[in-house]
Write a protein that holds these residues in place. Sequence first.
Motif, PDB file in Angstrom:
ATOM      1  N   GLU A  73       0.881  -1.392  -0.071  1.00 30.89           N
ATOM      2  CA  GLU A  73      -0.090   0.041   0.124  1.00 30.89           C
ATOM      3  C   GLU A  73       0.976   1.256   0.040  1.00 30.89           C
ATOM      4  O   GLU A  73       0.607   2.155  -0.655  1.00 30.89           O
ATOM      5  CB  GLU A  73      -0.890  -0.125   1.251  1.00 30.89           C
ATOM      6  CG  GLU A  73      -1.901   1.273   1.263  1.00 30.89           C
ATOM      7  CD  GLU A  73      -2.803   1.164   2.436  1.00 30.89           C
ATOM      8  OE1 GLU A  73      -3.494   2.341   2.617  1.00 30.89           O
ATOM      9  OE2 GLU A  73      -2.679   0.259   3.154  1.00 30.89           O
ATOM     10  N   ASP A  74       1.985   1.151   0.651  1.00 24.19           N
ATOM     11  CA  ASP A  74       2.853   2.398   0.838  1.00 24.19           C
ATOM     12  C   ASP A  74       3.385   2.757  -0.598  1.00 24.19           C
ATOM     13  O   ASP A  74       3.362   4.054  -0.871  1.00 24.19           O
ATOM     14  CB  ASP A  74       3.938   2.016   1.701  1.00 24.19           C
ATOM     15  CG  ASP A  74       4.788   3.518   2.087  1.00 24.19           C
ATOM     16  OD1 ASP A  74       4.400   4.221   2.762  1.00 24.19           O
ATOM     17  OD2 ASP A  74       5.907   3.395   1.426  1.00 24.19           O
ATOM     18  N   PHE A  75       4.054   1.842  -1.372  1.00 21.46           N
ATOM     19  CA  PHE A  75       4.659   2.011  -2.347  1.00 21.46           C
ATOM     20  C   PHE A  75       3.643   2.646  -3.536  1.00 21.46           C
ATOM     21  O   PHE A  75       3.704   3.495  -4.317  1.00 21.46           O
ATOM     22  CB  PHE A  75       5.354   0.863  -2.951  1.00 21.46           C
ATOM     23  CG  PHE A  75       6.187   1.161  -4.184  1.00 21.46           C
ATOM     24  CD1 PHE A  75       7.604   1.630  -4.110  1.00 21.46           C
ATOM     25  CD2 PHE A  75       5.817   0.648  -5.515  1.00 21.46           C
ATOM     26  CE1 PHE A  75       8.308   1.940  -5.086  1.00 21.46           C
ATOM     27  CE2 PHE A  75       6.715   0.787  -6.741  1.00 21.46           C
ATOM     28  CZ  PHE A  75       7.754   1.377  -6.452  1.00 21.46           C
ATOM     29  N   ARG A  76       2.310   1.670  -3.404  1.00 20.83           N
ATOM     30  CA  ARG A  76       1.590   2.108  -4.462  1.00 20.83           C
ATOM     31  C   ARG A  76       0.769   3.362  -4.361  1.00 20.83           C
ATOM     32  O   ARG A  76       0.534   4.222  -5.455  1.00 20.83           O
ATOM     33  CB  ARG A  76       0.202   1.065  -4.389  1.00 20.83           C
ATOM     34  CG  ARG A  76       0.338  -0.354  -4.961  1.00 20.83           C
ATOM     35  CD  ARG A  76       0.493  -0.365  -6.374  1.00 20.83           C
ATOM     36  NE  ARG A  76       0.678  -1.582  -6.884  1.00 20.83           N
ATOM     37  CZ  ARG A  76      -0.333  -2.294  -7.661  1.00 20.83           C
ATOM     38  NH1 ARG A  76      -1.583  -1.839  -7.610  1.00 20.83           N
ATOM     39  NH2 ARG A  76      -0.024  -3.794  -8.124  1.00 20.83           N
ATOM     40  N   THR A  77       0.576   3.819  -3.015  1.00 17.65           N
ATOM     41  CA  THR A  77       0.172   5.174  -2.631  1.00 17.65           C
ATOM     42  C   THR A  77       1.170   6.531  -3.000  1.00 17.65           C
ATOM     43  O   THR A  77       0.755   7.130  -3.723  1.00 17.65           O
ATOM     44  CB  THR A  77      -0.506   5.267  -1.256  1.00 17.65           C
ATOM     45  OG1 THR A  77      -1.401   4.165  -1.262  1.00 17.65           O
ATOM     46  CG2 THR A  77      -0.935   6.687  -0.993  1.00 17.65           C
ATOM     47  N   PHE A  78       2.299   6.346  -2.620  1.00 16.36           N
ATOM     48  CA  PHE A  78       3.200   7.240  -2.322  1.00 16.36           C
ATOM     49  C   PHE A  78       4.153   7.490  -3.459  1.00 16.36           C
ATOM     50  O   PHE A  78       4.786   8.489  -3.791  1.00 16.36           O
ATOM     51  CB  PHE A  78       4.115   7.302  -1.219  1.00 16.36           C
ATOM     52  CG  PHE A  78       2.909   7.386   0.045  1.00 16.36           C
ATOM     53  CD1 PHE A  78       2.430   8.836   0.181  1.00 16.36           C
ATOM     54  CD2 PHE A  78       2.738   6.471   1.047  1.00 16.36           C
ATOM     55  CE1 PHE A  78       1.563   9.102   1.520  1.00 16.36           C
ATOM     56  CE2 PHE A  78       1.985   6.793   1.949  1.00 16.36           C
ATOM     57  CZ  PHE A  78       1.249   8.197   2.209  1.00 16.36           C
ATOM     58  N   ALA A  79       4.410   6.265  -4.240  1.00 19.33           N
ATOM     59  CA  ALA A  79       5.414   6.255  -5.239  1.00 19.33           C
ATOM     60  C   ALA A  79       4.603   6.163  -6.732  1.00 19.33           C
ATOM     61  O   ALA A  79       4.838   7.170  -7.439  1.00 19.33           O
ATOM     62  CB  ALA A  79       6.238   5.003  -5.479  1.00 19.33           C
ATOM     63  N   LEU A  80       3.682   5.296  -6.634  1.00 23.08           N
ATOM     64  CA  LEU A  80       3.053   5.133  -7.980  1.00 23.08           C
ATOM     65  C   LEU A  80       1.737   6.212  -8.375  1.00 23.08           C
ATOM     66  O   LEU A  80       1.305   6.303  -9.370  1.00 23.08           O
ATOM     67  CB  LEU A  80       2.628   3.780  -8.322  1.00 23.08           C
ATOM     68  CG  LEU A  80       3.682   2.744  -8.094  1.00 23.08           C
ATOM     69  CD1 LEU A  80       3.359   1.396  -8.544  1.00 23.08           C
ATOM     70  CD2 LEU A  80       4.998   3.224  -9.110  1.00 23.08           C
ATOM     71  N   ALA A  81       1.061   6.372  -7.082  1.00 23.39           N
ATOM     72  CA  ALA A  81      -0.291   7.261  -7.482  1.00 23.39           C
ATOM     73  C   ALA A  81      -0.177   8.528  -6.824  1.00 23.39           C
ATOM     74  O   ALA A  81      -0.807   9.714  -7.710  1.00 23.39           O
ATOM     75  CB  ALA A  81      -1.281   6.402  -6.693  1.00 23.39           C
ATOM     76  N   ARG A  82       0.837   9.030  -5.856  1.00 19.33           N
ATOM     77  CA  ARG A  82       0.910  10.313  -5.236  1.00 19.33           C
ATOM     78  C   ARG A  82       2.056  10.933  -5.244  1.00 19.33           C
ATOM     79  O   ARG A  82       2.417  11.315  -4.290  1.00 19.33           O
ATOM     80  CB  ARG A  82      -0.112  10.426  -3.867  1.00 19.33           C
ATOM     81  CG  ARG A  82      -1.467  10.066  -4.174  1.00 19.33           C
ATOM     82  CD  ARG A  82      -2.177  10.169  -2.587  1.00 19.33           C
ATOM     83  NE  ARG A  82      -3.364   9.528  -2.567  1.00 19.33           N
ATOM     84  CZ  ARG A  82      -3.863   9.275  -1.611  1.00 19.33           C
ATOM     85  NH1 ARG A  82      -3.502   9.427  -0.076  1.00 19.33           N
ATOM     86  NH2 ARG A  82      -5.052   8.633  -1.648  1.00 19.33           N
ATOM     87  N   SER A  83       2.883  10.577  -6.040  1.00 14.01           N
ATOM     88  CA  SER A  83       4.412  11.087  -6.116  1.00 14.01           C
ATOM     89  C   SER A  83       4.151  12.585  -6.149  1.00 14.01           C
ATOM     90  O   SER A  83       3.326  13.248  -6.330  1.00 14.01           O
ATOM     91  CB  SER A  83       5.295  10.654  -7.217  1.00 14.01           C
ATOM     92  OG  SER A  83       4.738  11.149  -8.541  1.00 14.01           O
ATOM     93  N   MET A  84       5.049  13.265  -5.213  1.00 17.02           N
ATOM     94  CA  MET A  84       5.243  14.576  -5.024  1.00 17.02           C
ATOM     95  C   MET A  84       5.731  15.220  -6.521  1.00 17.02           C
ATOM     96  O   MET A  84       6.340  14.794  -7.169  1.00 17.02           O
ATOM     97  CB  MET A  84       6.440  14.934  -3.911  1.00 17.02           C
ATOM     98  CG  MET A  84       6.072  14.318  -2.698  1.00 17.02           C
ATOM     99  SD  MET A  84       7.229  14.632  -1.532  1.00 17.02           S
ATOM    100  CE  MET A  84       7.401  16.387  -1.222  1.00 17.02           C
ATOM    101  N   LYS A  85       5.164  16.553  -6.361  1.00 20.84           N
ATOM    102  CA  LYS A  85       5.687  17.402  -7.723  1.00 20.84           C
ATOM    103  C   LYS A  85       7.239  17.968  -7.406  1.00 20.84           C
ATOM    104  O   LYS A  85       7.394  18.368  -6.258  1.00 20.84           O
ATOM    105  CB  LYS A  85       4.661  18.370  -7.993  1.00 20.84           C
ATOM    106  CG  LYS A  85       3.212  18.126  -8.328  1.00 20.84           C
ATOM    107  CD  LYS A  85       2.336  19.223  -8.575  1.00 20.84           C
ATOM    108  CE  LYS A  85       0.920  18.916  -8.895  1.00 20.84           C
ATOM    109  NZ  LYS A  85       0.140  20.081  -9.037  1.00 20.84           N
ATOM    110  N   ALA A  86       7.753  18.029  -8.607  1.00 24.45           N
ATOM    111  CA  ALA A  86       9.288  18.514  -8.304  1.00 24.45           C
ATOM    112  C   ALA A  86       9.275  19.736  -7.501  1.00 24.45           C
ATOM    113  O   ALA A  86      10.154  20.248  -6.933  1.00 24.45           O
ATOM    114  CB  ALA A  86       9.832  18.290  -9.612  1.00 24.45           C
ATOM    115  N   ASN A  87       8.164  20.777  -8.045  1.00 21.63           N
ATOM    116  CA  ASN A  87       8.146  22.135  -7.564  1.00 21.63           C
ATOM    117  C   ASN A  87       7.787  22.150  -6.095  1.00 21.63           C
ATOM    118  O   ASN A  87       7.638  23.149  -5.483  1.00 21.63           O
ATOM    119  CB  ASN A  87       7.424  22.851  -8.270  1.00 21.63           C
ATOM    120  CG  ASN A  87       5.737  22.521  -8.318  1.00 21.63           C
ATOM    121  OD1 ASN A  87       5.506  21.794  -7.603  1.00 21.63           O
ATOM    122  ND2 ASN A  87       5.093  23.272  -9.497  1.00 21.63           N
TER     123      ASN A  87
END
Length: 227
Positions: A73-87
């Motif tokens: 769940e952690d990887f799916r959420t924070f890497a693949l679905a809700r990665s941070m924007k560069a700015n």
Amino acid sequence: MKKILVVLTNYAQYGKRKEATGLWLGEATEFVREVNKAGFDVDYVSPNGGYVPIDPRSIKYASTEDLEMYNSEDFRTFALARSMKANEIKSANYCAIYFTGGHGVMWDFPHNEILHKISLDIFNNEGYLTSVCHGISALLYMKDWNDEWMIKGKHITGFTNSEEILSGKRNRVPFLNENIAKEHGAIFEKKRAYSEYAIQDGQFITGQNPFSPKAVAKILVKNLKKK
């Protein structure tokens, strides 16, 4: 403790071709497992934020551990679905930046000024610029405050010309990483195609291919633990 910033692609195809690509899964999961094991946390960022596509071929070659992380769940959420924007990134929070690979990065890493600025800030704060495989494309066009190529005179590695030919994607990519590295004054090192290889030159730590993310992580951890 400062974190490590893991950079992922938003690009899902080879330019305008109707052919899927994206992040090479193991180049994220293997690196992250290794640095996590050593006690370092990571944040995930992509040029545009949000969704990160996975190269479908990388699922085929993924290890059991890669797939476990992929399905977490952690990887799916924070890497693949809700990665941070560069700015959204504050570079002072990071001791290193790591550019993952997969052919998608060839389109959204090389000329991204925001990622370049983050990288230069981390570098000037004595942090590390690291990459694996096609992730080297992010380093190729970075310039320092004197408008010089940052890789000039540096021993670096990345996905080689021969590996690109063997991958069958030579005519899909906008340029060859090995060629640009040499054109910009780097000392490009390589070993046998598709064998593990990672090298360090000062604050640069680079890996050659999909078999090298763990080796990059080990070199980085060794350096970070010295500080």
